[in-house]
Design an enzyme around this catalytic site. Structure first.
Site, mmCIF file in Angstrom:
data_model
loop_
_atom_site.group_PDB
_atom_site.id
_atom_site.type_symbol
_atom_site.label_atom_id
_atom_site.label_comp_id
_atom_site.label_asym_id
_atom_site.label_seq_id
_atom_site.Cartn_x
_atom_site.Cartn_y
_atom_site.Cartn_z
ATOM 1 N N ASP A 74 -17.764 -50.515 8.389
ATOM 2 C CA ASP A 74 -17.349 -51.114 9.658
ATOM 3 C C ASP A 74 -18.576 -51.408 10.513
ATOM 4 O O ASP A 74 -19.565 -50.689 10.471
ATOM 5 C CB ASP A 74 -16.363 -50.211 10.411
ATOM 6 C CG ASP A 74 -16.598 -48.730 10.166
ATOM 7 O OD1 ASP A 74 -17.725 -48.336 9.770
ATOM 8 O OD2 ASP A 74 -15.666 -47.944 10.367
ATOM 9 N N GLU A 134 -12.461 -50.152 15.566
ATOM 10 C CA GLU A 134 -12.109 -49.305 16.715
ATOM 11 C C GLU A 134 -10.739 -49.635 17.294
ATOM 12 O O GLU A 134 -10.003 -48.748 17.697
ATOM 13 C CB GLU A 134 -13.185 -49.424 17.801
ATOM 14 C CG GLU A 134 -14.545 -48.858 17.408
ATOM 15 C CD GLU A 134 -14.528 -47.381 17.111
ATOM 16 O OE1 GLU A 134 -13.506 -46.714 17.375
ATOM 17 O OE2 GLU A 134 -15.543 -46.865 16.597
#
Length: 388
Positions: A74, A134
């Site tokens: 990520d 997130e």
């Protein structure tokens, strides 16, 4: 320890610190995306950009086998103002790599470089660099944009660093490893009025606080004690002023659960509490509950493969193949709904900024993990795509 990428240490640190200084949030990760794409091209990989806006996939094929593996990192940061004072702290106000995605990205870049130069395997590796973990929308966005239709990926792996775990230790488990996240919204419409005349109305602060207190009984009284869950109220606002009792209130929050059954119990219990208390006070209410992120479920074969590779790199004493599930959420769950896979935890350490909680303004990714992590991904590829 069997560290394949030790010679890349300085380069890995340079990449990580550069990413740390230039953080960007959900679907805005253009700096990281461009850096990743340019480096992968330099390594000689086939590169696909613009998947879910800022997502990148690097493709490395060797030999003739049709077998493949996907590894995800990520790239996004958080809207947090960094309080660290080291030389590579964030250069952007209210933006910070407070979850270590700068480290995850650098590690996968290191594995790509090493495998491009030294990879003795037979098959295809897909290096997946994902936006917006997130807010847990990036994985599904990449899937919707063709991740598993454009690329023939057999299985997927990802890891996340975890403060509080011994540096370089590994943990995972078959079955559910991270919780679902569900968002709830409660609205109350009562009768506001003068603060000196509360008997002439029904103020929504009084009703709202009763609801909030009652919500805390769900986990302790409705869920089996053997099944974890969390209900958290994160917002409570009303339209009252200094001497005016509110006639409207809004309560928001989220819940976490480790099974669909627990999630349903939480939702149904919340609905009953809201409607029951509102009815007792003769006011109108509304309740909505939306599961934004699913539980991450690991497949047994992929867990065994992941833990075998970890034992090769750091030794069996540093590997826990049956850890307790965690109540944070992870949108890698969307990938494991489509493909067999494994989500892994790697210890970030216990001291200083490495031991600070994820999402803390004093947190920092542990650079000791850069060689460990990139060596680990390289070993996993060797084992899953053996040329023998």
């Amino acid at each position: 320890m069997n560290m394949k990428t030790q010679s890349l240490h300085n380069q890995l640190v340079e990449w990580r610190h550069d990413l740390h200084m230039n953080p960007q949030i959900s679907f805005e990760e253009e700096y990281a995306s461009n850096k990743v794409a340019n480096l992968l091209k330099d390594f000689g990989l086939e590169v696909h950009q613009g998947i879910a806006k800022t997502g990148v996939v690097g493709v490395l094929k060797k030999g003739n086998s049709s077998k493949s593996i996907g590894i995800r990192a990520d790239m996004d940061a958080l809207p947090i103002n960094e309080m660290n004072t080291f030389s590579y702290k964030s250069k952007i106000e209210n933006r910070m790599h407070a979850c270590g995605h700068d480290g995850h990205t650098s590690i996968l870049l290191g594995a790509a470089k090493y495998l491009a130069e030294h990879g003795n395997f037979d098959g295809t590796v897909y290096f997946i660099f994902q936006p917006d973990e997130e807010k847990t929308q990036g994985a599904q966005a990449m899937i919707d944009d063709g991740l598993f239709t454009k690329f023939e990926i057999d299985e997927v792996f990802a890891f996340h660093n975890l403060p509080g775990m011994k540096t370089g230790s590994f943990a995972s488990r078959a079955g559910t490893i991270t919780a679902s996240e569900s968002l709830f919204k409660i609205e109350l419409w009562g009768q506001g009025g003068h603060s000196a005349l509360p008997h002439m109305g029904v103020d929504t602060i009084t009703v709202g606080t009763q609801i909030i207190n009652s919500l805390q009984s769900i986990v302790s009284r409705k869920l089996n004690p053997a099944v974890n869950g969390v209900v958290s109220v994160t917002g409570f606002s009303a339209d009252g002023t200094e001497n005016v009792l509110p006639g409207y209130a809004l309560i928001t929050g989220d819940s976490r659960s480790l099974s669909p059954e627990s999630n349903k119990i939480i939702e149904d219990s919340m609905k009953d509490i809201v409607e029951g208390i509102a009815k007792a006070h003769n006011i109108k209410s509304s309740f909505s509950y939306y599961t934004r992120t699913n539980m991450t479920t690991n497949t047994a074969d992929q867990v065994e493969a992941a833990m075998t590779a970890a034992r090769t790199i750091v030794g069996k004493d540093m590997v826990d193949g049956n850890c307790e599930p965690k109540l944070f959420s992870e949108d890698f769950s969307q990938m494991t709904l489509v493909k067999p896979g494994c989500y892994i935890l790697i210890g970030n350490g216990t001291e200083g900024p490495h031991g600070q909680s994820l999402h803390s303004s004093n947190y920092d990714f542990n650079d000791e993990l850069l060689v460990i992590g990139s060596s680990y991904w390289s070993e996993l590829v060797y084992q899953r795509l053996s040329s023998s």
